[in-house]
Design an enzyme around this catalytic site. Structure first.
Site, short mmCIF file in Angstrom:
data_model
loop_
_atom_site.label_atom_id
_atom_site.label_comp_id
_atom_site.label_asym_id
_atom_site.label_seq_id
_atom_site.Cartn_x
_atom_site.Cartn_y
_atom_site.Cartn_z
N GLU A 20 -13.30 -6.86 5.29
CA GLU A 20 -12.09 -7.16 4.52
C GLU A 20 -12.01 -8.64 4.15
O GLU A 20 -12.26 -9.51 4.98
CB GLU A 20 -10.86 -6.79 5.36
CG GLU A 20 -10.94 -5.38 5.94
CD GLU A 20 -9.88 -5.14 7.00
OE1 GLU A 20 -8.79 -5.73 6.93
OE2 GLU A 20 -10.15 -4.33 7.92
N HIS B 169 -8.51 -4.43 2.23
CA HIS B 169 -8.92 -3.77 3.49
C HIS B 169 -10.00 -2.73 3.21
O HIS B 169 -9.83 -1.52 3.44
CB HIS B 169 -7.67 -3.12 4.08
CG HIS B 169 -7.75 -2.68 5.51
ND1 HIS B 169 -8.75 -1.89 6.01
CD2 HIS B 169 -6.91 -2.91 6.54
CE1 HIS B 169 -8.50 -1.65 7.30
NE2 HIS B 169 -7.40 -2.26 7.64
N ARG C 124 0.81 -1.22 0.00
CA ARG C 124 0.00 0.00 0.00
C ARG C 124 0.85 1.27 0.00
O ARG C 124 0.30 2.37 -0.15
CB ARG C 124 -0.98 0.01 1.18
CG ARG C 124 -0.32 0.06 2.54
CD ARG C 124 -1.36 0.11 3.66
NE ARG C 124 -0.75 0.18 4.98
CZ ARG C 124 -1.39 0.48 6.08
NH1 ARG C 124 -2.68 0.73 6.04
NH2 ARG C 124 -0.77 0.51 7.25
O1 TA6 Z 1 -7.74 -4.72 9.52
C1 TA6 Z 1 -8.05 -4.20 10.78
C2 TA6 Z 1 -6.77 -3.64 11.36
O2 TA6 Z 1 -5.77 -4.63 11.36
C3 TA6 Z 1 -7.05 -3.09 12.77
O3 TA6 Z 1 -6.52 -3.89 13.78
C4 TA6 Z 1 -6.49 -1.70 12.74
O4 TA6 Z 1 -5.26 -1.59 13.29
C5 TA6 Z 1 -6.52 -1.41 11.27
O5 TA6 Z 1 -6.32 -2.56 10.55
C6 TA6 Z 1 -5.89 -0.15 10.75
O6 TA6 Z 1 -4.66 -0.25 10.21
P1 TA6 Z 1 -3.94 1.06 9.69
O7 TA6 Z 1 -2.50 0.69 9.57
O8 TA6 Z 1 -4.53 1.37 8.35
O9 TA6 Z 1 -4.17 2.14 10.71
#
Ligand code: TA6
Length: 307
Positions: free
Chosen positions: A263, A161, A90
């Site tokens: 997701e 995501h 990403r």
């Molecule tokens: O996919 C959910 C997650 O893993 C949460 O635990 C939270 O931390 C989120 O992703 C956000 O990730 P980011 O790095 O985009 O802030």
């Protein structure tokens, strides 16, 4: 693809001057996708309804992650390994391979990412990723395909995501998870069975469901979205709730009210790819009427079936 072909794919300057692809289907469905992260930041149905959440404070900077849309997590989901959160895909600029209409008139973007000295310095494996997003009518299909281009096997975790836009997360439910087993990251419990007939989102939630049906429905009072995934082993449902301290710099304090991440992931156990092998992670989103029975989302008018 050579650099002349890459140049032939038109980009427009997006936020922070970052190049993005904007494609409109024959029926008006529309996709915006940044080369940075192959990150879809907007999906509008043919009825011109935006269905993805993008934070009004999202940062568009090289090396950073964009808050909202569809971040691609690869080769690591979350903190499940030594790489930065959610891996590096990403945060890298992808190469545009196609942006236009399919023969069926759907809007489609296709981008690629291969290993480089930068990726090999943190993850020593040759790979090729392709990301395809296709939109038509009331559906979007996104596919992340990973190929092992090296001579030895590697293991990875990954996620599409997806940040869905909802009117009010407290009035939103996720149907289809009953009896699925999950890990609750906030509560620190694992392998628990879901008992709720419909998952409500009145509290912050961070769960990885690992025995999930192919199809779920996100239902709001006047909206519904059918989510179907293939090639995934897990479904992540995440809403951070209101910040309890200083909130993230890239999301307003009340941003959680209008987003919900659902997701398609390979999270609980890594997937191993033998040399030359390919794996595709696919998510289909299809806007539906709330009262109707769950139906199969169409593959967004794609000229090619998802692999
Ligand atoms: O996919 C959910 C997650 O893993 C949460 O635990 C939270 O931390 C989120 O992703 C956000 O990730 P980011 O790095 O985009 O802030």
């Amino acid at each position: 693809m050579n650099s002349a072909q890459a140049r032939a794919i038109a980009t427009v300057p997006g936020e922070g001057g970052m190049p993005k692809l904007v494609v409109v289907a024959a029926d008006g469905a529309r996709i915006e996708c940044y080369l940075h992260g192959a990150h879809v930041t907007s999906w509008q149905t043919a009825a011109r309804e935006e269905r993805l959440y993008l934070s009004p404070r999202a940062q568009f900077v090289p090396g950073g992650a964009i808050r909202g849309g569809i971040p691609l997590c690869f080769p690591q989901f979350a903190d499940q390994g030594p790489l930065p959160l959610h891996g590096f895909a990403r945060n890298h600029a992808w190469t545009p391979l196609f942006a236009g209409r399919t023969t069926a008139g759907a809007a489609e973007v296709r981008l690629g990412l291969a290993d480089s000295s930068a990726t090999r310095s943190v993850w020593p494996h040759p790979f090729a990723c392709e990301f395809v997003a296709t939109a038509a009518a009331d559906a979007l299909t996104v596919t992340l395909t990973v190929t092992n281009t090296g001579a030895t096997a590697f293991a990875f975790t990954a996620a599409l995501h997806t940040y869905l836009r909802v009117r009010d997360v407290h009035a939103t439910v996720v149907e289809g998870l009953t009896h699925a087993r999950y890990r609750d990251k906030r509560r620190g419990i694992d392998d628990v069975a879901e008992t709720a007939p419909a998952l409500t989102l009145t509290e912050p939630l961070d769960r990885v469901y690992h025995t999930v049906p192919e199809r779920l429905r996100v239902r709001e009072p006047d909206h519904a979205l059918v989510v179907r995934a293939t090639g995934s082993t897990d479904t992540v449902v995440w809403n951070p709730g209101p910040p309890t301290g200083p909130g993230p710099h890239d999301m307003p304090d009340d941003g959680y009210r209008t987003m919900l991440c659902v997701e398609a992931a390979i999270a609980r156990a890594p997937r191993t790819l033998a040399p030359g092998a390919t794996h595709a992670l696919v998510q289909h989103l299809c806007a539906a009427t709330p009262g109707t029975a769950m139906r199969e989302p169409s593959p967004a008018g794609s000229a090619r079936p998802p692999r």
